[in-house]
Design an enzyme around this catalytic site. Structure first.
Site, mmCIF file in Angstrom:
data_model
loop_
_atom_site.group_PDB
_atom_site.id
_atom_site.type_symbol
_atom_site.label_atom_id
_atom_site.label_comp_id
_atom_site.label_asym_id
_atom_site.label_seq_id
_atom_site.Cartn_x
_atom_site.Cartn_y
_atom_site.Cartn_z
ATOM 1 N N ASP A 182 0.860 -1.189 0.000
ATOM 2 C CA ASP A 182 0.000 0.000 0.000
ATOM 3 C C ASP A 182 0.891 1.232 0.000
ATOM 4 O O ASP A 182 2.123 1.109 0.002
ATOM 5 C CB ASP A 182 -0.964 -0.014 1.205
ATOM 6 C CG ASP A 182 -2.303 0.629 0.846
ATOM 7 O OD1 ASP A 182 -2.292 1.788 0.417
ATOM 8 O OD2 ASP A 182 -3.347 -0.035 0.981
ATOM 9 N N HIS A 270 -3.263 2.889 -4.562
ATOM 10 C CA HIS A 270 -2.587 2.423 -3.333
ATOM 11 C C HIS A 270 -1.182 1.899 -3.635
ATOM 12 O O HIS A 270 -0.754 0.897 -3.062
ATOM 13 C CB HIS A 270 -3.426 1.324 -2.656
ATOM 14 C CG HIS A 270 -4.684 1.835 -2.019
ATOM 15 N ND1 HIS A 270 -4.715 2.374 -0.752
ATOM 16 C CD2 HIS A 270 -5.953 1.914 -2.489
ATOM 17 C CE1 HIS A 270 -5.956 2.744 -0.456
ATOM 18 N NE2 HIS A 270 -6.733 2.485 -1.497
ATOM 19 N N GLU A 330 -10.386 2.196 -4.709
ATOM 20 C CA GLU A 330 -10.084 3.602 -4.420
ATOM 21 C C GLU A 330 -9.042 4.190 -5.372
ATOM 22 O O GLU A 330 -7.991 4.665 -4.952
ATOM 23 C CB GLU A 330 -9.627 3.721 -2.955
ATOM 24 C CG GLU A 330 -10.713 3.275 -1.988
ATOM 25 C CD GLU A 330 -10.297 3.326 -0.519
ATOM 26 O OE1 GLU A 330 -11.169 3.602 0.313
ATOM 27 O OE2 GLU A 330 -9.126 3.084 -0.207
#
Ligand code: ACM
Ligand code: ZN
Length: 540
Positions: A182, A270, A330
């Site tokens: 991440d 990410h 995301e």
């Protein structure tokens, strides 16, 4: 009547499918109990049983792996029985008589789960270790019973992951999903790109670290262990990573407990920990932040696909799991809108917009995964802009619950981990154990055929606010035990009163295992209590 008897006799979580009780009981002999193994495939399982009985109860065993040895007195037998086809890949039958405990199953996994049930049934009576007699026939409701752990935001050692795997095994979980990469740290050695871990695994303290330190003033579970810090070029940095050798050790440890480790390499968003080391991977040649999330990989750049393909290759070689999780959540699309390469890609491929560009990216990565003989899982955003039927969707956004229904109707497999019930980094106030226990993984809108697409459920432990194994255990348990029952037991047998009684019996066991679980709420009090006069409050 039988139900009442069950509650007093049984302390097992998850609740088995079918229990018949008898008046007999098995008493462990004072000397070592023989464990007869009737198949070479069960020798490892028998050693596990021996280790567990010793650790749990200091009970001694002698394993007889040479087949049908004549044993005198009380014994335990583990066997494979191909005729028990109704029990599937993971079911088992456990028979407890005066003289014997027999666990049989079509596959070794079933025998292993029979052992977990047995472990939880042993009790002390008159200074002896006994097991109440009866027959249990049991198999899981869902094939996917998972727990997830984020090791990027905060790092956990190999031993700390193994300790958690032991708790998963006890409650019959079979999936351990590791979020390995991440923005805040790259945690897996990739031999082709050494900077990912040489530099990408280390960071200066961030806002979450500072928040944890603030919380640590009143709660020691928020202390960030000093062992995860080092000094590089005069700067104190936090981090850590697993070498491939260490990861293999974790995978093997889990496999011996019938748990599959699912690796997640989160793309195209990410990815900042990697982009900072290999800046050509982003649209503007450097890492950065959009309005909410970090700048993603550039799908207009062929070099990005080479990079991802190489990583997928190493991950596929290392992890025996049939799935690779590619994240997909995301993704900030702002840079893609401005990037000439991304816009050329959209035009050349006849895509409508940046959502279809995301779909293009995911489909290409899925082909890389499929080329290694594996299936792709992604967070539910992979459904945006179109999805191939072979992909498995992990539903996390409760506010986009319809994606689970649509994907299952379209023929995609779905795993349910909605924020509403399965986000164990959320506080117990909203996501309390009883609430988790009430979770139904199959959406009502699906018919029986479509419902088969729901593989099961898992809970997620994002670690921004989980810096230590003590904090992890606290956030995971006891609500993880509630999810274990949701995932394993027949829906019609779920009963909160029964569960909460059985749960009480688990605490001494968890204490013995060194698990830092959350002590249950006191009953009889409410969130805010104002006493203006003398009152009696009954606390159970
Ligand atoms: C997620 O919680 N971003 C999958
Ligand atoms: Zn781009």
């Amino acid at each position: 009547m039988v139900q009442a008897l069950l509650i007093t006799l049984m302390s097992v979580i998850p609740q088995p499918t079918e229990i018949k009780v008898s008046n007999e009981q098995f008493q462990f002999p004072r000397k070592a109990v023989p464990v007869v193994v009737s198949s070479p495939m069960l020798v490892e399982t028998a050693s596990y049983l021996a280790e567990t009985l010793k650790a749990d109860y200091e009970l001694k065993t002698v394993v007889h792996s040479g087949g049908d040895l004549a044993v005198k007195g009380a014994f335990i037998e583990l066997s494979l029985n191909k005729t028990l086809t109704d029990l599937g890949d993971e079911g088992y039958r456990l028979c407890i008589n005066k003289n014997s405990i027999e666990i049989e199953a079509p596959k070794p996994a079933g025998v292993f789960y029979g052992i977990q049930t047995l472990r939880q049934m042993i009790q002390q009576k008159g200074g002896q270790w006994i097991v109440p007699g009866g027959q249990i026939t049991d198999k899981p409701r869902f094939p996917w019973r998972g727990m997830h752990q984020d090791v990027s935001r905060h790092f956990f050692t190999v031993q700390e992951l193994k300790d958690f795997i032991d708790a998963l095994a006890l409650y019959k979980f079979n999936i351990f999903h590791l979020h390995l990469t991440d923005d805040q740290g790259w945690r897996l050695e990739i031999k082709a790109y050494p900077l990912l871990t040489e530099k990408g695994a280390w960071r200066t303290e961030n806002d979450h670290d500072r928040g944890c330190k603030e919380n640590a003033k009143t709660d020691p579970t928020f202390i960030i262990p000093e062992k995860h810090y080092r000094t590089v070029d005069g700067q104190r940095v936090y981090g850590g990573f697993y070498t491939q050798e260490q990861m293999k050790d974790i995978i093997d440890y889990a496999a011996a407990r019938h748990i599959t480790v699912i690796p997640e390499i989160d793309v195209p968003g990410h990815f900042k920990a990697a982009i900072d080391q290999y800046p050509y991977l982003s649209c503007r040649g450097k890492g950065g932040w959009g309005s909410v999330f970090s700048d993603p990989l550039c799908p207009g750049n062929e070099k990005v696909f080479e990079f991802v393909d190489t990583i997928i290759g190493e991950v596929a070689d290392l992890f025996p799991a049939g799935y690779i999780h590619l994240g997909g959540d995301e993704v900030e699309k702002g840079q893609w809108k401005k990037c000439p390469k991304c816009q050329t890609r959209i035009k050349d491929e006849g895509l409508k917009d940046e959502f279809e560009l995301q779909s293009y990216f995911i489909k290409r990565v899925e082909k890389m995964i499929n080329a290694r003989g594996k299936k792709m899982i992604g967070w539910d955003e992979i459904h945006e802009g179109g999805l191939s039927h072979s992909a498995t969707v992990m539903l996390w956004r409760s506010w986009e619950y319809r994606v689970a229904v649509e994907a299952a109707k379209e023929g995609n497999d779905v795993i349910m981990c909605p924020t509403s019930h399965c986000y164990f980094d959320y506080s117990y106030e909203g996501t309390h154990t009883k609430h988790v226990y009430g979770f139904e993984p199959v959406p009502e809108a699906l018919n029986a055929e479509q419902a088969k697409r729901i593989l099961g459920t898992q809970a997620n432990l994002w670690s921004e606010w989980i810096p230590s194994p003590e904090r992890r255990d606290y956030m995971a348990m006891p609500r993880m035990l509630a999810l274990a029952e949701v995932a394993w037991s027949p829906k019609e047998l779920r009963n909160w009163d029964s569960f909460s009684k059985r749960l009480e019996k688990q605490y001494p066991r968890l204490d013995k295992m060194g698990v830092h679980y959350r002590v249950p709420n006191l009953t009889g009090l409410v969130k805010g209590n104002v006493f203006l006069d003398t009152v009696n409050v009954a606390i159970e």
